[in-house]
Design a protein around this motif. Structure first.
Motif, PDB file in Angstrom:
ATOM      1  N   ILE A 197       0.844  -1.204   0.000  1.00  0.00           N
ATOM      2  CA  ILE A 197       0.000   0.000   0.000  1.00  0.00           C
ATOM      3  C   ILE A 197       0.877   1.251   0.000  1.00  0.00           C
ATOM      4  O   ILE A 197       0.627   2.198  -0.748  1.00  0.00           O
ATOM      5  N   ASP A 198       1.922   1.251   0.816  1.00  0.00           N
ATOM      6  CA  ASP A 198       2.835   2.401   0.863  1.00  0.00           C
ATOM      7  C   ASP A 198       3.550   2.601  -0.470  1.00  0.00           C
ATOM      8  O   ASP A 198       3.742   3.725  -0.927  1.00  0.00           O
ATOM      9  N   GLU A 199       3.944   1.502  -1.113  1.00  0.00           N
ATOM     10  CA  GLU A 199       4.695   1.583  -2.365  1.00  0.00           C
ATOM     11  C   GLU A 199       3.800   1.930  -3.559  1.00  0.00           C
ATOM     12  O   GLU A 199       4.176   2.745  -4.398  1.00  0.00           O
ATOM     13  N   LEU A 200       2.631   1.313  -3.631  1.00  0.00           N
ATOM     14  CA  LEU A 200       1.765   1.472  -4.805  1.00  0.00           C
ATOM     15  C   LEU A 200       0.805   2.651  -4.704  1.00  0.00           C
ATOM     16  O   LEU A 200       0.279   3.116  -5.702  1.00  0.00           O
ATOM     17  N   GLU A 201       0.541   3.125  -3.475  1.00  0.00           N
ATOM     18  CA  GLU A 201      -0.349   4.249  -3.207  1.00  0.00           C
ATOM     19  C   GLU A 201      -1.688   4.139  -3.943  1.00  0.00           C
ATOM     20  O   GLU A 201      -2.069   5.026  -4.706  1.00  0.00           O
ATOM     21  N   PRO A 202      -2.438   3.066  -3.697  1.00  0.00           N
ATOM     22  CA  PRO A 202      -3.739   2.920  -4.362  1.00  0.00           C
ATOM     23  C   PRO A 202      -4.764   3.886  -3.773  1.00  0.00           C
ATOM     24  O   PRO A 202      -4.579   4.416  -2.686  1.00  0.00           O
ATOM     25  N   ASP A 203      -5.854   4.088  -4.497  1.00  0.00           N
ATOM     26  CA  ASP A 203      -6.956   4.895  -3.978  1.00  0.00           C
ATOM     27  C   ASP A 203      -7.735   4.111  -2.933  1.00  0.00           C
ATOM     28  O   ASP A 203      -8.284   4.682  -1.995  1.00  0.00           O
ATOM     29  N   MET A 204      -7.791   2.795  -3.121  1.00  0.00           N
ATOM     30  CA  MET A 204      -8.552   1.914  -2.236  1.00  0.00           C
ATOM     31  C   MET A 204      -7.940   0.517  -2.290  1.00  0.00           C
ATOM     32  O   MET A 204      -7.390   0.126  -3.302  1.00  0.00           O
ATOM     33  N   LYS A 241      -5.073   4.060   3.571  1.00  0.00           N
ATOM     34  CA  LYS A 241      -6.077   4.106   2.498  1.00  0.00           C
ATOM     35  C   LYS A 241      -7.316   3.341   2.930  1.00  0.00           C
ATOM     36  O   LYS A 241      -7.259   2.455   3.777  1.00  0.00           O
ATOM     37  N   PRO A 242      -8.470   3.642   2.330  1.00  0.00           N
ATOM     38  CA  PRO A 242      -9.689   2.891   2.643  1.00  0.00           C
ATOM     39  C   PRO A 242      -9.514   1.412   2.245  1.00  0.00           C
ATOM     40  O   PRO A 242      -8.885   1.106   1.244  1.00  0.00           O
ATOM     41  N   VAL A 243     -10.090   0.531   3.051  1.00  0.00           N
ATOM     42  CA  VAL A 243      -9.999  -0.914   2.800  1.00  0.00           C
ATOM     43  C   VAL A 243     -11.397  -1.490   2.722  1.00  0.00           C
ATOM     44  O   VAL A 243     -12.200  -1.298   3.645  1.00  0.00           O
TER      45      VAL A 243
END
Length: 85
Positions: free
Chosen positions: A43-50, A79-81
Motif C-alpha cells: 500500500i505504501d509503495e503502490l499508493e492505491p486509492d482503495m 487508504k480505505p480498505v
C-alpha cells in the motif's frame, strides 16, 4: 513455494481482468512476506486509492467475524480498505 506464487498470480490476474472488463481501473499485486505487513508495505509503495481484500476469518474466536490479517490492514492502512467475505 513456487507453485503457491504461480497460483496467487493466476488468481489475482483473473480477478483484475474481470474488473477491467467492467471498466474499473485496477492494479493487482502478489506480495511476499508476513501477510499484513507485506500488504501494508505494498500500500505504501503502490499508493492505491482503495484496497480490496478477502477475509477468511480463520484465526479463532477473536477473529471470527473478520480475519486477523484484514483486521490489521484495516487498522494500519492509510487508504480505505474494502473487505470481501
Amino acid at each position: 513455494k513456487k507453485a503457491m506464487e504461480e497460483d496467487a498470480k493466476e488468481i489475482v490476474t483473473e480477478v483484475a481482468e474481470r474488473l477491467k472488463a467492467e471498466g474499473i481501473v485496477v492494479s493487482a499485486a502478489v506480495v511476499e512476506g508476513p501477510p499484513a505487513e507485506a500488504i501494508l508495505r505494498a500500500i505504501d509503495e503502490l499508493e492505491p486509492d482503495m484496497v480490496v481484500m478477502g477475509s477468511r476469518g480463520a484465526g479463532g474466536f477473536a477473529n471470527m467475524l473478520l480475519g486477523g490479517v484484514a483486521e490489521k490492514v484495516i487498522h494500519y492502512s492509510p487508504k480505505p480498505v474494502l473487505v470481501v467475505k
